[in-house]
Design a protein around this motif. Structure first.
Motif, PDB file in Angstrom:
ATOM      1  N   SER A   1       0.841  -1.211   0.000  1.00 19.51           N
ATOM      2  CA  SER A   1       0.000   0.000   0.000  1.00 19.51           C
ATOM      3  C   SER A   1       0.864   1.245   0.000  1.00 19.51           C
ATOM      4  O   SER A   1       0.548   2.239  -0.676  1.00 19.51           O
ATOM      5  CB  SER A   1      -0.915  -0.008   1.232  1.00 19.51           C
ATOM      6  N   LEU A   2       1.977   1.216   0.734  1.00 16.13           N
ATOM      7  CA  LEU A   2       2.851   2.381   0.795  1.00 16.13           C
ATOM      8  C   LEU A   2       3.469   2.679  -0.568  1.00 16.13           C
ATOM      9  O   LEU A   2       3.470   3.833  -1.017  1.00 16.13           O
ATOM     10  CB  LEU A   2       3.945   2.146   1.839  1.00 16.13           C
ATOM     11  N   ILE A   3       3.975   1.664  -1.248  1.00 17.22           N
ATOM     12  CA  ILE A   3       4.608   1.921  -2.539  1.00 17.22           C
ATOM     13  C   ILE A   3       3.578   2.323  -3.595  1.00 17.22           C
ATOM     14  O   ILE A   3       3.891   3.052  -4.532  1.00 17.22           O
ATOM     15  CB  ILE A   3       5.409   0.679  -2.997  1.00 17.22           C
ATOM     16  N   SER A   4       2.338   1.895  -3.420  1.00 19.95           N
ATOM     17  CA  SER A   4       1.308   2.253  -4.398  1.00 19.95           C
ATOM     18  C   SER A   4       0.886   3.714  -4.286  1.00 19.95           C
ATOM     19  O   SER A   4       0.430   4.298  -5.271  1.00 19.95           O
ATOM     20  CB  SER A   4       0.081   1.349  -4.227  1.00 19.95           C
ATOM     21  N   VAL A   5       1.035   4.332  -3.100  1.00 16.35           N
ATOM     22  CA  VAL A   5       0.605   5.725  -2.926  1.00 16.35           C
ATOM     23  C   VAL A   5       1.744   6.719  -3.112  1.00 16.35           C
ATOM     24  O   VAL A   5       1.493   7.899  -3.346  1.00 16.35           O
ATOM     25  CB  VAL A   5      -0.052   5.928  -1.540  1.00 16.35           C
ATOM     26  N   ILE A   6       2.999   6.267  -3.014  1.00 14.08           N
ATOM     27  CA  ILE A   6       4.113   7.202  -3.208  1.00 14.08           C
ATOM     28  C   ILE A   6       4.724   7.081  -4.607  1.00 14.08           C
ATOM     29  O   ILE A   6       5.612   7.868  -4.959  1.00 14.08           O
ATOM     30  CB  ILE A   6       5.210   7.003  -2.141  1.00 14.08           C
ATOM     31  N   SER A   7       4.278   6.086  -5.405  1.00 10.75           N
ATOM     32  CA  SER A   7       4.787   5.929  -6.764  1.00 10.75           C
ATOM     33  C   SER A   7       3.639   5.476  -7.668  1.00 10.75           C
ATOM     34  O   SER A   7       2.498   5.343  -7.221  1.00 10.75           O
ATOM     35  CB  SER A   7       5.928   4.903  -6.801  1.00 10.75           C
ATOM     36  N   ALA A   8       3.966   5.214  -8.902  1.00  8.89           N
ATOM     37  CA  ALA A   8       2.958   4.756  -9.865  1.00  8.89           C
ATOM     38  C   ALA A   8       2.858   3.241  -9.926  1.00  8.89           C
ATOM     39  O   ALA A   8       2.137   2.708 -10.774  1.00  8.89           O
ATOM     40  CB  ALA A   8       3.279   5.311 -11.250  1.00  8.89           C
ATOM     41  N   ALA A   9       3.579   2.538  -9.040  1.00  8.20           N
ATOM     42  CA  ALA A   9       3.522   1.075  -9.042  1.00  8.20           C
ATOM     43  C   ALA A   9       2.127   0.615  -8.624  1.00  8.20           C
ATOM     44  O   ALA A   9       1.466   1.238  -7.776  1.00  8.20           O
ATOM     45  CB  ALA A   9       4.575   0.511  -8.096  1.00  8.20           C
TER      46      ALA A   9
ATOM     47  N   THR B   1      -5.113   7.333   4.549  1.00 10.27           N
ATOM     48  CA  THR B   1      -5.400   8.778   4.520  1.00 10.27           C
ATOM     49  C   THR B   1      -4.219   9.598   3.996  1.00 10.27           C
ATOM     50  O   THR B   1      -4.335  10.816   3.870  1.00 10.27           O
ATOM     51  CB  THR B   1      -5.754   9.264   5.929  1.00 10.27           C
ATOM     52  N   ARG B   2      -3.070   8.935   3.751  1.00 10.26           N
ATOM     53  CA  ARG B   2      -1.845   9.562   3.265  1.00 10.26           C
ATOM     54  C   ARG B   2      -1.266  10.549   4.261  1.00 10.26           C
ATOM     55  O   ARG B   2      -0.503  11.461   3.891  1.00 10.26           O
ATOM     56  CB  ARG B   2      -2.072  10.235   1.913  1.00 10.26           C
ATOM     57  N   GLU B   3      -1.560  10.366   5.495  1.00 11.85           N
ATOM     58  CA  GLU B   3      -0.998  11.220   6.537  1.00 11.85           C
ATOM     59  C   GLU B   3       0.460  10.840   6.792  1.00 11.85           C
ATOM     60  O   GLU B   3       0.811   9.676   6.913  1.00 11.85           O
ATOM     61  CB  GLU B   3      -1.804  11.055   7.834  1.00 11.85           C
ATOM     62  N   GLY B   4       1.326  11.838   6.875  1.00 11.87           N
ATOM     63  CA  GLY B   4       2.738  11.624   7.188  1.00 11.87           C
ATOM     64  C   GLY B   4       3.595  11.150   6.034  1.00 11.87           C
ATOM     65  O   GLY B   4       4.809  10.960   6.209  1.00 11.87           O
ATOM     66  N   LEU B   5       3.007  10.948   4.851  1.00 10.95           N
ATOM     67  CA  LEU B   5       3.793  10.424   3.743  1.00 10.95           C
ATOM     68  C   LEU B   5       4.765  11.451   3.177  1.00 10.95           C
ATOM     69  O   LEU B   5       5.855  11.095   2.720  1.00 10.95           O
ATOM     70  CB  LEU B   5       2.869   9.925   2.629  1.00 10.95           C
ATOM     71  N   ARG B   6       4.411  12.707   3.223  1.00 12.82           N
ATOM     72  CA  ARG B   6       5.294  13.744   2.687  1.00 12.82           C
ATOM     73  C   ARG B   6       6.607  13.792   3.472  1.00 12.82           C
ATOM     74  O   ARG B   6       7.698  13.818   2.882  1.00 12.82           O
ATOM     75  CB  ARG B   6       4.598  15.106   2.738  1.00 12.82           C
ATOM     76  N   GLU B   7       6.484  13.789   4.797  1.00 13.59           N
ATOM     77  CA  GLU B   7       7.693  13.817   5.622  1.00 13.59           C
ATOM     78  C   GLU B   7       8.550  12.570   5.407  1.00 13.59           C
ATOM     79  O   GLU B   7       9.781  12.641   5.358  1.00 13.59           O
ATOM     80  CB  GLU B   7       7.325  13.945   7.104  1.00 13.59           C
ATOM     81  N   LEU B   8       7.893  11.405   5.254  1.00 14.59           N
ATOM     82  CA  LEU B   8       8.646  10.156   5.059  1.00 14.59           C
ATOM     83  C   LEU B   8       9.399  10.161   3.735  1.00 14.59           C
ATOM     84  O   LEU B   8      10.582   9.785   3.672  1.00 14.59           O
ATOM     85  CB  LEU B   8       7.688   8.966   5.110  1.00 14.59           C
TER      86      LEU B   8
END
Length: 490
Positions: free
Chosen positions: A174-182, A314-321
């Motif tokens: 789930s993490l890689i799907s929301v921070i990239s196009a994978a 909810t995509r919370e905290g992803l920008r900082e990560l």
């Protein structure tokens, strides 16, 4: 069924060299025109090349036997055989080539990287190439050299900047799907991810790759579950991110215990202690998980981890990560020293290097001759042809093999092994500083044909003079028949 294969065993066979040709030129009025046998063609080689469009070793899984084309044999009229076509196999970026016992042959990283894994055999020389002033018409030719054959193990290790580490269902996909196009497979059961997934992340002017690999469980370093498949794909990662499930209901599971278990498996696998770590506590959109994350955060920071509370829902905290990932990747890339272009170093052969060695095999007391040239000469010799065997003996004597065998204590009748051939040593040539090569291979028919041709030419000239008018012949008109008979006898 997963269509991703990251480890295969290839059975490789390079092409054999073509045999040289034994041929004598035949032409009207030239009954013995000399040797004209062509050379054999070289066998094709097998090479591997990195292709960015290839992402799996699946093709080799179904077709593990690979063979290159053989070289063609030579022919008369100085016609050389065609070379066998080289075989080029496309492999993914990050493929490691090794032998079955684990010896690494090549680590292929970067598009276009090429490695010749099996070399084709040399073509044998025809008798035209073997002719010289002493051996005017060789009655033999060299055999083509066999191509290399070996078993090679190909392992794919994903090339990524950041590797996501965590238990099954921790939220890595789930993490890689929301921070990239994978678009990896996502489901609510363990081991949803069976194959690595790569995603490209862009943060401002930074671009890096993230690998989502199969979930890790205790005992993975010893092969339990998908452990080895998991660990193989994080070896190249510059940064590791522990993805922790703060909302798990499994007994005995909590963020601190998960971190300890993950670090224990990484330490057992080895080679990953120097990689910087980040901790991403996932699923804080669940109230209990958010409370647990706040409780364990101070303890994790005391251990030196940078902790980020995130929610892929909810995509919370992803920008900082992602900014923290980009910073660590940039620091790691800057720390890598610049590799200078390799300088070519020429190391000439030592003046006392004979090109071969002689050892005594304690198993059968045989004298073993090892060296590239003598072993190649033996492979290219047709032992059914006595003239070819004599040619081999001359070459070995000129190289000094017989002299060194005598110095090593070999006696007539002792067993001598060169490559795959064994011989009972029967020294018939003197191999020393005063050694003069013999004329093995010289065809006396050339000399006989030359004498017959000269006599025939003289006879034809005298007959022509007898048929000319007497006034043109002058004093030469009185030619007796006895002179012609003498020429024929010669």
């Amino acid at each position: 069924m997963a269509t991703f294969v990251d480890r295969v065993v290839l059975h490789l066979q390079a092409g054999d060299g073509g045999h040289g040709c034994v041929s004598i030129h035949r032409e009207k009025f030239k009954p013995f025109g000399g040797p004209d046998g062509g050379n054999g063609g070289h066998g094709g080689s097998v090479s591997l090349v990195v292709d960015p469009q290839v992402t799996t070793l699946l093709d080799f899984h179904f077709r593990p036997h690979v063979k290159a084309e053989n070289g063609k044999g030579g022919a008369g009229s100085h016609r050389d055989g065609a070379n066998g076509r080289n075989l080029v196999l496309k492999v993914p970026n990050g493929t490691v080539v090794q032998t079955p016992d684990g010896t690494i042959l090549a680590d292929m990283v970067g598009a276009g990287t090429t490695f010749e894994v099996a070399r084709g055999g040399r073509g044998g020389r025809g008798n035209a190439s073997l002719a010289n002033s002493r051996r005017k018409a060789p009655g033999f030719a060299e055999l083509g050299e066999p191509g290399e054959h070996l078993d090679a193990v190909l392992e794919l290790k994903s090339v990524a900047d950041v590797g996501l580490v965590g238990f099954p269902s921790a939220g890595k996909s789930s993490l890689i799907s929301v921070i990239s196009a994978a678009k990896p497979k996502i489901a609510d059961y363990p081991f949803t991810t069976l194959v690595p997934n790569l995603g490209v992340v862009r943060v401002d002017n930074h671009t890096f790759t993230v690998a989502d690999v199969p979930g890790l469980i205790p005992g993975a370093a010893t092969g339990k579950g998908l452990g080895l498949e998991f660990l193989r794909h994080i070896e190249r990662c510059a940064v590791l991110v522990h993805v922790i499930d703060a909302a798990t209901l499994e007994p005995g599971r909590d963020p601190m215990a998960d971190i300890d278990a993950l670090e224990d498996e990484l330490s057992q696998y080895g080679g990953l202690a120097d990689r910087p770590r980040l901790v991403a506590i996932n699923k804080i959109d669940v109230p209990d998980a958010r409370d647990l994350a706040e409780i364990v955060r101070p303890d994790l920071e005391e251990r030196g981890y940078r902790v980020f509370e995130i929610s892929t829902a909810t995509r919370e905290g992803l920008r900082e990560l992602t900014y923290a990932m980009a910073q660590l990747v940039a620091e790691t890339r800057a720390a890598v020293p610049v590799v200078e272009e390799p300088r070519i170093v020429i190391r000439p052969t030592a003046v006392d290097d004979a090109g071969f060695t002689i050892e005594r095999d304690p198993a059968d007391e045989a004298y073993v001759v090892r060296g590239a040239r003598p072993e190649r000469w033996v492979r290219q010799t047709n032992f059914d042809n006595d003239e070819a065997v004599g040619f081999l003996a001359d070459r070995l004597a000129r190289l000094g093999v017989e002299e060194q065998l005598a110095k090593a204590g070999a006696q007539p009748g002792d067993l001598v092994r060169i490559g795959v051939r064994e011989f009972d040593w029967r020294p018939t040539l003197y191999a020393g500083p005063d050694y003069v090569p013999t004329t093995r291979g010289t065809d006396i028919r050339l000399e006989e044909a030359s004498k017959r041709a000269s006599a025939a030419d003289r006879l034809a000239a005298r007959k022509a003079r007898r048929q000319r008018p007497a006034d043109e012949l002058g004093t030469d008109a009185d030619v007796s028949d006895d002179d012609d008979d003498d020429d024929l006898e010669d």
